[in-house]
Design a protein around this motif. Structure first.
Motif, PDB file in Angstrom:
ATOM      1  N   ASP A 206      35.667  22.940  57.430  1.00  0.00           N
ATOM      2  CA  ASP A 206      34.538  23.004  56.500  1.00  0.00           C
ATOM      3  C   ASP A 206      34.298  24.467  56.159  1.00  0.00           C
ATOM      4  OD1 ASP A 206      32.241  22.710  55.030  1.00  0.00           O
ATOM      5  OD2 ASP A 206      30.943  22.285  56.746  1.00  0.00           O
ATOM      6  N   LEU A 207      34.998  24.947  55.152  1.00  0.00           N
ATOM      7  CA  LEU A 207      34.904  26.337  54.732  1.00  0.00           C
ATOM      8  C   LEU A 207      35.234  26.426  53.250  1.00  0.00           C
ATOM      9  CD1 LEU A 207      38.148  27.163  54.476  1.00  0.00           C
ATOM     10  CD2 LEU A 207      37.947  27.471  56.936  1.00  0.00           C
ATOM     11  N   VAL A 208      35.033  27.600  52.675  1.00  0.00           N
ATOM     12  CA  VAL A 208      35.420  27.839  51.283  1.00  0.00           C
ATOM     13  C   VAL A 208      36.718  28.629  51.294  1.00  0.00           C
ATOM     14  CG1 VAL A 208      34.782  28.832  49.058  1.00  0.00           C
ATOM     15  CG2 VAL A 208      33.020  27.835  50.534  1.00  0.00           C
ATOM     16  N   LEU A 209      37.738  28.086  50.676  1.00  0.00           N
ATOM     17  CA  LEU A 209      39.071  28.690  50.669  1.00  0.00           C
ATOM     18  C   LEU A 209      39.350  29.299  49.300  1.00  0.00           C
ATOM     19  CD1 LEU A 209      41.836  29.284  51.858  1.00  0.00           C
ATOM     20  CD2 LEU A 209      42.487  26.903  51.417  1.00  0.00           C
TER      21      LEU A 209
ATOM     22  N   LEU B 245      42.112  17.294  53.658  1.00  0.00           N
ATOM     23  CA  LEU B 245      41.360  18.408  53.082  1.00  0.00           C
ATOM     24  C   LEU B 245      39.873  18.304  53.420  1.00  0.00           C
ATOM     25  CD1 LEU B 245      43.019  18.474  49.532  1.00  0.00           C
ATOM     26  CD2 LEU B 245      43.736  19.678  51.620  1.00  0.00           C
ATOM     27  N   GLY B 246      39.411  19.244  54.216  1.00  0.00           N
ATOM     28  CA  GLY B 246      37.992  19.308  54.528  1.00  0.00           C
ATOM     29  C   GLY B 246      37.316  20.508  53.896  1.00  0.00           C
ATOM     30  N   CYS B 247      38.105  21.421  53.349  1.00  0.00           N
ATOM     31  CA  CYS B 247      37.576  22.650  52.762  1.00  0.00           C
ATOM     32  C   CYS B 247      37.204  22.453  51.298  1.00  0.00           C
ATOM     33  CB  CYS B 247      38.607  23.766  52.880  1.00  0.00           C
ATOM     34  SG  CYS B 247      40.079  23.513  51.854  1.00  0.00           S
ATOM     35  N   ARG B 248      36.528  23.458  50.741  1.00  0.00           N
ATOM     36  CA  ARG B 248      36.287  23.535  49.307  1.00  0.00           C
ATOM     37  C   ARG B 248      37.113  24.697  48.761  1.00  0.00           C
ATOM     38  NH1 ARG B 248      30.378  24.433  48.004  1.00  0.00           N
ATOM     39  NH2 ARG B 248      30.371  25.644  49.947  1.00  0.00           N
ATOM     40  N   PHE B 249      37.666  24.524  47.583  1.00  0.00           N
ATOM     41  CA  PHE B 249      38.521  25.544  46.998  1.00  0.00           C
ATOM     42  C   PHE B 249      37.773  26.366  45.951  1.00  0.00           C
ATOM     43  CE2 PHE B 249      41.467  22.100  48.216  1.00  0.00           C
ATOM     44  CZ  PHE B 249      42.317  22.806  49.045  1.00  0.00           C
ATOM     45  N   TYR B 250      38.087  27.663  45.927  1.00  0.00           N
ATOM     46  CA  TYR B 250      37.628  28.522  44.835  1.00  0.00           C
ATOM     47  C   TYR B 250      38.861  29.205  44.274  1.00  0.00           C
ATOM     48  CZ  TYR B 250      34.343  31.163  42.030  1.00  0.00           C
ATOM     49  OH  TYR B 250      33.629  31.665  40.959  1.00  0.00           O
ATOM     50  N   LEU B 251      39.106  29.002  42.983  1.00  0.00           N
ATOM     51  CA  LEU B 251      40.324  29.513  42.364  1.00  0.00           C
ATOM     52  C   LEU B 251      40.104  30.880  41.733  1.00  0.00           C
ATOM     53  CD1 LEU B 251      42.151  26.549  40.587  1.00  0.00           C
ATOM     54  CD2 LEU B 251      42.867  27.862  42.580  1.00  0.00           C
ATOM     55  N   VAL B 252      41.065  31.767  41.981  1.00  0.00           N
ATOM     56  CA  VAL B 252      41.018  33.125  41.447  1.00  0.00           C
ATOM     57  C   VAL B 252      42.391  33.522  40.933  1.00  0.00           C
ATOM     58  CG1 VAL B 252      39.088  33.938  42.849  1.00  0.00           C
ATOM     59  CG2 VAL B 252      41.384  33.980  43.795  1.00  0.00           C
ATOM     60  N   ASP B 253      42.415  34.548  40.085  1.00  0.00           N
ATOM     61  CA  ASP B 253      43.659  35.030  39.491  1.00  0.00           C
ATOM     62  C   ASP B 253      43.935  36.468  39.894  1.00  0.00           C
ATOM     63  OD1 ASP B 253      44.384  32.893  37.423  1.00  0.00           O
ATOM     64  OD2 ASP B 253      42.358  33.377  36.758  1.00  0.00           O
ATOM     65  N   ASP B 254      45.209  36.803  40.012  1.00  0.00           N
ATOM     66  CA  ASP B 254      45.624  38.204  40.004  1.00  0.00           C
ATOM     67  C   ASP B 254      45.180  38.775  38.666  1.00  0.00           C
ATOM     68  OD1 ASP B 254      47.308  40.550  39.378  1.00  0.00           O
ATOM     69  OD2 ASP B 254      48.415  40.018  41.179  1.00  0.00           O
ATOM     70  N   ILE B 255      44.528  39.910  38.672  1.00  0.00           N
ATOM     71  CA  ILE B 255      43.938  40.446  37.447  1.00  0.00           C
ATOM     72  C   ILE B 255      44.987  40.755  36.381  1.00  0.00           C
ATOM     73  CG2 ILE B 255      43.986  42.911  38.082  1.00  0.00           C
ATOM     74  CD1 ILE B 255      41.005  42.978  37.022  1.00  0.00           C
ATOM     75  N   TYR B 256      46.213  41.000  36.811  1.00  0.00           N
ATOM     76  CA  TYR B 256      47.292  41.283  35.872  1.00  0.00           C
ATOM     77  C   TYR B 256      48.025  40.011  35.417  1.00  0.00           C
ATOM     78  CZ  TYR B 256      46.898  46.268  36.911  1.00  0.00           C
ATOM     79  OH  TYR B 256      46.437  47.567  37.037  1.00  0.00           O
ATOM     80  N   LYS B 257      47.930  38.948  36.219  1.00  0.00           N
ATOM     81  CA  LYS B 257      48.724  37.749  35.942  1.00  0.00           C
ATOM     82  C   LYS B 257      47.873  36.500  36.109  1.00  0.00           C
ATOM     83  CE  LYS B 257      52.944  40.009  37.603  1.00  0.00           C
ATOM     84  NZ  LYS B 257      54.037  39.966  38.613  1.00  0.00           N
ATOM     85  N   ARG B 258      47.034  36.244  35.143  1.00  0.00           N
ATOM     86  CA  ARG B 258      46.168  35.073  35.195  1.00  0.00           C
ATOM     87  C   ARG B 258      46.956  33.813  34.854  1.00  0.00           C
ATOM     88  NH1 ARG B 258      40.396  36.093  33.720  1.00  0.00           N
ATOM     89  NH2 ARG B 258      40.645  34.596  32.017  1.00  0.00           N
ATOM     90  N   GLY B 259      46.509  32.708  35.451  1.00  0.00           N
ATOM     91  CA  GLY B 259      47.202  31.443  35.268  1.00  0.00           C
ATOM     92  C   GLY B 259      47.266  30.997  33.823  1.00  0.00           C
ATOM     93  N   PHE B 260      48.476  30.687  33.370  1.00  0.00           N
ATOM     94  CA  PHE B 260      48.758  30.206  32.014  1.00  0.00           C
ATOM     95  C   PHE B 260      48.312  31.175  30.925  1.00  0.00           C
ATOM     96  CE2 PHE B 260      48.968  25.783  33.917  1.00  0.00           C
ATOM     97  CZ  PHE B 260      50.361  25.774  33.869  1.00  0.00           C
ATOM     98  N   GLU B 261      48.317  32.465  31.276  1.00  0.00           N
ATOM     99  CA  GLU B 261      48.128  33.519  30.295  1.00  0.00           C
ATOM    100  C   GLU B 261      49.260  34.516  30.457  1.00  0.00           C
ATOM    101  OE1 GLU B 261      44.287  35.299  30.639  1.00  0.00           O
ATOM    102  OE2 GLU B 261      43.205  33.413  30.326  1.00  0.00           O
ATOM    103  N   ALA B 262      49.536  35.269  29.414  1.00  0.00           N
ATOM    104  CA  ALA B 262      50.577  36.285  29.492  1.00  0.00           C
ATOM    105  C   ALA B 262      50.127  37.425  30.395  1.00  0.00           C
ATOM    106  CB  ALA B 262      50.899  36.809  28.097  1.00  0.00           C
ATOM    107  N   ALA B 263      51.075  38.028  31.104  1.00  0.00           N
ATOM    108  CA  ALA B 263      50.756  39.162  31.966  1.00  0.00           C
ATOM    109  C   ALA B 263      50.159  40.289  31.130  1.00  0.00           C
ATOM    110  CB  ALA B 263      52.013  39.640  32.686  1.00  0.00           C
ATOM    111  N   ARG B 264      49.204  40.994  31.732  1.00  0.00           N
ATOM    112  CA  ARG B 264      48.526  42.073  31.026  1.00  0.00           C
ATOM    113  C   ARG B 264      48.910  43.421  31.627  1.00  0.00           C
ATOM    114  NH1 ARG B 264      42.350  40.021  31.064  1.00  0.00           N
ATOM    115  NH2 ARG B 264      42.870  39.611  33.250  1.00  0.00           N
ATOM    116  N   THR B 265      48.874  44.447  30.809  1.00  0.00           N
ATOM    117  CA  THR B 265      49.173  45.802  31.259  1.00  0.00           C
ATOM    118  C   THR B 265      47.877  46.492  31.686  1.00  0.00           C
ATOM    119  OG1 THR B 265      48.874  46.772  29.066  1.00  0.00           O
ATOM    120  CG2 THR B 265      51.077  45.924  29.622  1.00  0.00           C
ATOM    121  N   THR B 266      48.028  47.622  32.366  1.00  0.00           N
ATOM    122  CA  THR B 266      46.850  48.386  32.773  1.00  0.00           C
ATOM    123  C   THR B 266      46.044  48.813  31.558  1.00  0.00           C
ATOM    124  OG1 THR B 266      48.060  49.211  34.701  1.00  0.00           O
ATOM    125  CG2 THR B 266      46.069  50.396  34.078  1.00  0.00           C
ATOM    126  N   ARG B 267      46.725  49.219  30.493  1.00  0.00           N
ATOM    127  CA  ARG B 267      46.015  49.644  29.290  1.00  0.00           C
ATOM    128  C   ARG B 267      45.215  48.492  28.703  1.00  0.00           C
ATOM    129  NH1 ARG B 267      43.225  53.040  28.352  1.00  0.00           N
ATOM    130  NH2 ARG B 267      44.808  54.393  29.298  1.00  0.00           N
TER     131      ARG B 267
END
Length: 340
Positions: free
Chosen positions: A128-131, A150-172
């Motif tokens: 019983d935790l947030v994963l 599954l006893g946990c709750r999920f919280y979904l996050v993205d790599d800031i450069y590589k978000r899910g189903f989006e094109a990779a982004r550059t630092t600029r």
């Protein structure tokens, strides 16, 4: 075999900047809210309930203990260390087999960890935790374990450069994004290293899941944190606290320490200090210097009388600015490890 074929099809039909999505296609569907945060995830036609931001973010008046996997964890007597807010990463769950540690939050970034240590992954998702996980890690977990496990709750996050189903982004691109620039701090003018204060906009990898956990804990509203097992020293030849020399998994910590890990934590220490967030390192032999996070003996936490009381209610993060510095919360005694 089928997954390999699908990856090849994806690679031949998508440019390199979309490559990070190959493990999700074609089985995943991601829906985002108006601000870009993931609010709905579907895997193989099954909707997966997610925890919500409003349920989690609070001004936390007690410290968060972030437990990593360095061997120094074995030197701490968790029977004698009261903790009310505990966050684990990767294999830290092994600690609960012989110590009364209750994990409230958990972070996994690497699907390889789930594949290599399904025994530990199963114990994590059963709690019983947030994963906090990426879409790729969540997909791996859903393929490995039935809903009944599954006893946990999920919280979904993205790599800031590589978000899910989006094109990779550059630092600029990130620096030019007003929403990102308002919630992230970059190291220098050209570096890809940074620290995110709003994980809904993405997190910076930093070379280790412990760096991700630090961003999560800050986003949750903690202003005081203790890092356990943040050794980061000779990791290629030193087993994690739950491993042996024969069972240790490969790691890139040594290879990435000088150019990514150490500069990331150094940057984090600077920006967190400016925000009044205190982070201390309980690993006496940590490769991170005292000038990054002060090193303290875990025994001193008992003498400081920290974690022995807790407020009746946590305040929303939005209320931080309205709380007087001298204001004291209503306190009530608690038992060890958060059990009343």
């Amino acid at each position: 075999m089928l997954s390999t074929i699908l990856k090849l099809v994806y690679r031949h039909s998508h440019a390199a900047k979309w490559r990070h999505n190959e493990r999700l296609w074609p089985h995943a569907r991601i829906e985002r809210d108006a601000m870009g945060a993931i609010e709905r995830f579907t895997w193989r036609g099954r909707h997966v309930p997610l925890a919500r931001r409003a349920e989690l973010q609070r001004l936390r008046r007690l410290p968060c203990h972030i437990i990593a996997s360095g061997p120094s964890v074995a030197e701490i007597d968790y029977e004698a260390l009261p903790m009310h807010h505990v966050m684990g990463v990767n294999g830290a769950i092994a600690l609960s087999a012989h110590a009364p540690v209750k994990f409230d939050y958990y972070c996994i970034l690497d699907a390889g960890f789930v594949r290599q240590r399904p025994d530990l992954a199963r114990r994590i998702v059963a709690r019983d935790l947030v994963l906090f996980v990426t879409p790729v890690v969540l997909a791996r977990l859903l393929d490995m374990f039935p809903v009944s496990a599954l006893g946990c709750r999920f919280y979904l996050v993205d790599d800031i450069y590589k978000r899910g189903f989006e094109a990779a982004r550059t630092t600029r691109m990130l620096r030019d994004d007003a929403q990102i620039s308002a919630s992230a701090s970059f190291l220098g003018d050209d570096s890809e290293i940074g620290f995110s204060f709003d994980i809904d906009n993405g997190f910076f990898h930093g070379g280790t899941v412990a760096y991700f956990a630090l961003q999560v804990a800050t986003w949750l509203g903690f202003t005081e944190m203790y890092m356990h097992g943040l050794d980061l020293r000779d990791a290629s030849h030193t087993p994690r606290f739950y491993e042996t020399m024969q069972t240790r998994a490969p790691t890139r910590l040594d290879a990435e320490f000088a150019n990514l890990i150490e500069p990331s934590f150094r940057h984090a220490s600077q920006v967190l200090r400016l925000r009044g967030v205190r982070v201390e390192n309980l690993s006496p032999a940590s490769a991170l210097g005292e000038d990054i996070f002060g090193k303290v003996d875990w025994r001193s936490l008992r003498r400081r009388n920290l974690s022995l009381v807790m407020p009746d209610e946590a305040l929303p993060v939005a209320a931080v600015g309205s709380v007087a510095v001298d204001a004291m919360p209503t306190l009530r005694p608690t038992g060890t490890h958060g059990h009343a």
